[in-house]
Design a protein around this motif. Structure first.
Motif, short mmCIF file in Angstrom:
data_model
loop_
_atom_site.label_atom_id
_atom_site.label_comp_id
_atom_site.label_asym_id
_atom_site.label_seq_id
_atom_site.Cartn_x
_atom_site.Cartn_y
_atom_site.Cartn_z
N VAL A 221 0.82 -1.14 0.21
CA VAL A 221 0.07 0.03 -0.13
C VAL A 221 0.98 1.13 0.00
N VAL A 222 0.74 1.99 -0.84
CA VAL A 222 1.48 3.37 -1.09
C VAL A 222 0.65 4.71 -0.88
N PHE A 223 1.13 5.43 0.21
CA PHE A 223 0.38 6.61 0.65
C PHE A 223 0.73 7.89 0.11
N GLY A 224 0.07 8.65 -0.58
CA GLY A 224 0.68 9.81 -1.14
C GLY A 224 0.00 11.17 -0.49
N THR A 225 0.42 12.39 -0.69
CA THR A 225 -0.40 13.36 0.14
C THR A 225 -0.95 14.43 -1.06
N SER A 226 -2.28 14.92 -0.87
CA SER A 226 -2.90 15.52 -1.82
C SER A 226 -2.63 17.12 -1.48
N GLY A 227 -3.18 18.04 -2.28
CA GLY A 227 -2.76 19.30 -2.22
C GLY A 227 -2.93 19.92 -0.69
N GLY A 228 -3.89 19.49 -0.24
CA GLY A 228 -4.10 20.21 1.29
C GLY A 228 -3.41 19.38 2.42
N GLY A 229 -2.55 18.41 2.09
CA GLY A 229 -1.95 17.72 3.17
C GLY A 229 -2.58 16.37 3.44
N THR A 230 -3.95 16.23 3.00
CA THR A 230 -4.59 14.98 3.48
C THR A 230 -4.09 13.87 2.66
N PRO A 231 -3.74 12.81 3.56
CA PRO A 231 -3.24 11.57 3.03
C PRO A 231 -4.18 10.88 2.06
N ARG A 232 -3.57 10.30 1.12
CA ARG A 232 -4.55 9.46 -0.04
C ARG A 232 -3.64 8.32 -0.37
N VAL A 233 -4.58 7.25 -0.92
CA VAL A 233 -4.17 6.03 -1.29
C VAL A 233 -3.89 5.99 -2.73
N ASP A 234 -2.53 5.79 -3.03
CA ASP A 234 -1.89 5.97 -4.37
C ASP A 234 -2.07 4.43 -5.14
N ALA A 264 -0.07 6.22 7.68
CA ALA A 264 0.34 7.36 6.36
C ALA A 264 0.62 8.54 6.94
N THR A 265 0.94 8.66 7.99
CA THR A 265 1.58 10.30 8.58
C THR A 265 2.96 10.05 8.52
N GLY A 266 3.49 8.80 8.09
CA GLY A 266 5.09 8.99 8.03
C GLY A 266 5.68 7.92 8.81
N GLU A 267 4.92 7.45 9.93
CA GLU A 267 5.50 6.57 11.21
C GLU A 267 6.22 5.45 10.49
N GLU A 268 7.55 5.17 11.05
CA GLU A 268 8.18 3.99 10.24
C GLU A 268 8.03 3.03 11.55
N VAL A 269 7.60 1.89 11.15
CA VAL A 269 7.59 0.76 11.98
C VAL A 269 8.18 -0.43 11.19
N ARG A 270 8.71 -1.49 12.14
CA ARG A 270 9.24 -2.77 11.60
C ARG A 270 8.66 -3.91 12.25
N ASP A 271 7.85 -4.68 11.35
CA ASP A 271 7.36 -6.13 11.89
C ASP A 271 6.57 -6.19 12.89
N GLU A 272 5.52 -5.08 12.75
CA GLU A 272 4.44 -4.75 13.71
C GLU A 272 3.08 -5.72 13.47
N VAL A 273 2.70 -6.15 14.27
CA VAL A 273 1.59 -7.13 14.13
C VAL A 273 0.07 -6.28 14.06
N ALA A 287 9.19 5.76 4.85
CA ALA A 287 8.77 7.16 4.32
C ALA A 287 9.60 6.97 2.86
N VAL A 288 8.97 7.49 1.89
CA VAL A 288 9.45 7.72 0.51
C VAL A 288 9.98 9.13 0.27
N GLN A 289 11.44 9.50 0.15
CA GLN A 289 12.12 10.86 0.14
C GLN A 289 12.27 10.99 -1.37
N TRP A 290 12.16 12.26 -1.96
CA TRP A 290 12.72 12.54 -3.21
C TRP A 290 13.20 14.11 -2.98
N GLY A 296 5.56 10.60 0.25
CA GLY A 296 4.80 9.41 0.66
C GLY A 296 5.09 8.36 1.45
N THR A 297 4.47 7.27 1.62
CA THR A 297 4.85 6.18 2.69
C THR A 297 4.52 4.90 1.89
#
Length: 517
Positions: A221-234, A264-273, A287-290, A296-297
């Motif tokens: 699942v890849v999350f992006g950010t819309s113009g108003g900063g609202t998360p969206r599913v890409d 979707a807020t960018g919190e990075e987790v590893r192997d969370e149930v 988090a995806v950086q450019w 995105g996330t």
């Protein structure tokens, strides 16, 4: 060439063609307006001149040229026209800017003016092509005295138009400059959005992207950010749709589980149930950086439902094995005690000791075997009694524990439900000075009720709700995951899980058995 470069060239070509075409149309329109303006001006001068009394009197005088030539030249000079020609009724010029043309026939059409109409036309006369207007001149008695022709040559109109042409060219050039600057800005923005790739590269990237998304065994699942900063599913691949129970088509952010929306807020987790209604998922997010900014996330989902089931069954078997080992060890100690008592000649006391020890365990076995129809549940309860004893906890299966066949609830779900509740209770009760756990499994009004009480500190409804929502990292203790698995079983069978105030802590699970009497 990149998409941005191709678009820039196409835009420049289109804008240039459109601007030049618009400039050409503007030139034509200005030329047409110049002609119309000239026609109105010469018509006004012709009509006004024809109505002057001096013109009619001059045409009736013995020498019309002497009477009218000075007047015609004054009018021509003052109005800025190229010629004011007075013509007698026979069509002979009486006045003309070129004196040699006086006395010659008028070159133009006077038929409509002879009929009493003021007439405008474009005609090539002695001074060249011109726009002219011919107006009739009437004497006081109403008879036709002659005509007045006023005109402006095309050459003069063109000179005036050419004087205004640099302004038109400047406007067109400014339009081209603005459109070119806009095209460059659009191309730069598009280049950033397409990463400077050309169409073939974008096509191959899309094809590979789609193939990879379908081929990988993990949910994505890849999350992006819309113009108003609202998360969206890409992006949601097929495996993620299967694991989350999503339909085909666009996926809204609100349709995802709450625990995934938090990532979707960018919190990075590893192997969370994370737990859904039917599955145990191990989740990771990055988090995806450019160019130094987060765009995105990416969230990965792995299905551990079967693994968790197998691990649960393995834990149960391990518990049974440990229980058997402890019982074997304890039985060996008791057997040695009995043998020693016999060797010492105290046979009656040896029999009494053996009978008393056997009766305690056999009574619980007989009761559970008779009252609990599911063998796996009966074995689980017996095993947990011994396991709790080894850990210093007194576990009591109450006398009213009784459960008939429950085909609507699989044995695996029964073991998960009861086993995890007892395990959590044993862990919680060990903090007390006198740890104890009390278990009841019964049926009431076509509802299976599981009550597990312990001497622990208790659990508030808010804590229970939080533990029911999700588990914790697989790299730490699984505290909280047991209750989440219990909640999953209860929800799958449309039951209720709640906490009840008691002397210690009590959790009650109620599962309807399909209206069975």
């Amino acid at each position: 060439m990149s998409v941005a470069g191709q678009l820039l060239i196409l835009q420049l070509v289109v804008f240039t063609v459109v601007t030049i075409a618009a400039g050409a149309l503007f030139v034509v329109d200005e030329r047409r307006d110049a002609d119309a303006t000239t026609r109105l001006a010469v018509t006004d001068v012709a009509v006004t001149t024809a109505q002057l009394p001096d013109v009619a009197e001059g045409l009736r005088s013995p020498d019309p040229t002497a009477a009218l030539q000075p007047l015609a030249e004054r009018i021509r000079t003052s109005t800025g026209v190229d010629f004011v020609v007075v013509v007698d009724p026979d069509g002979i010029r009486v006045t003309h800017p070129v004196p040699e043309q006086i006395g010659l026939p008028y070159t133009g059409h006077i038929e409509q003016a002879r009929a009493g109409q003021t007439y405008s036309e474009t005609y090539t006369g002695s001074l060249g092509p011109s726009i002219r207007t011919i107006a009739p001149v009437y004497a006081d008695d109403g008879t036709l005295a002659g005509f007045v022709s006023v005109g402006v040559t095309r050459e003069r109109i063109s000179e005036a138009f050419l004087r205004g042409l640099p302004g038109i060219v400047a406007v067109v050039a400014a339009g081209l400059a603005v459109t070119a600057a806009g095209a460059v800005l659009i191309a730069r923005r598009l280049r950033r959005q397409t990463l400077g790739l050309n169409p073939d590269q974008l096509l191959r990237m899309y094809e590979h992207h789609d193939a990879v998304l379908r081929a990988i065994g993990e949910g994505l699942v890849v999350f992006g950010t819309s113009g108003g900063g609202t998360p969206r599913v890409d992006v949601v691949n097929d495996e993620a749709r299967r694991l989350l129970g999503l339909r085909s088509g666009p996926v809204s952010f609100e349709s995802l589980p709450e625990t995934l929306r938090r990532l979707a807020t960018g919190e990075e987790v590893r192997d969370e149930v994370h737990l859904t209604r039917d599955r145990v998922l191990v989740v990771g997010s990055d988090a995806v950086q450019w160019e130094g900014r987060r765009i995105g996330t990416v969230v990965t989902l792995r299905d551990h439902t079967e693994l968790r089931g197998a691990l649960g069954e393995l834990d149960s078997v391990r518990g049974f094995a440990e229980s058997l080992r402890a019982q074997a060890h304890e039985s060996a100690n008791r057997l040695h005690t009995i043998i020693t008592m016999v060797e010492l000649g105290r046979s009656e006391e040896a029999v009494a000791f053996a009978t008393r020890e056997l009766a305690v365990s056999q009574n619980l076995i007989d009761r559970l075997t008779a009252d609990v129809a599911e063998p796996a549940l009966a074995a689980l309860l017996l095993g947990k009694v011994d396991e709790a004893a080894e850990r210093g906890v007194e576990l009591t299966v109450t006398e009213d524990t009784a459960l008939g066949p429950v085909p609507s609830v699989p044995s695996r779900d029964l073991v998960t439900l009861v086993g995890n509740l007892i395990d959590n209770a044993i862990d919680a009760s060990r903090a007390a000075d006198e740890p104890w756990v009390e278990v009841t499994v019964r049926e009431e009004d076509s509802t299976m009720i599981v009550e597990v009480a312990d001497s622990g500190p208790g659990m508030s409804p808010d804590t229970l709700a939080q533990a029911m929502q999700r588990g914790y990292s697989t790299k730490s203790e699984h505290r909280g995951l047991g209750l989440a698995l219990v909640a999953q079983v209860v929800a799958r069978h449309r039951g209720v899980l709640r906490t009840v105030p008691s002397l210690g802590a009590m959790i009650v699970a109620e599962i309807p058995l399909g209206g069975r009497s």
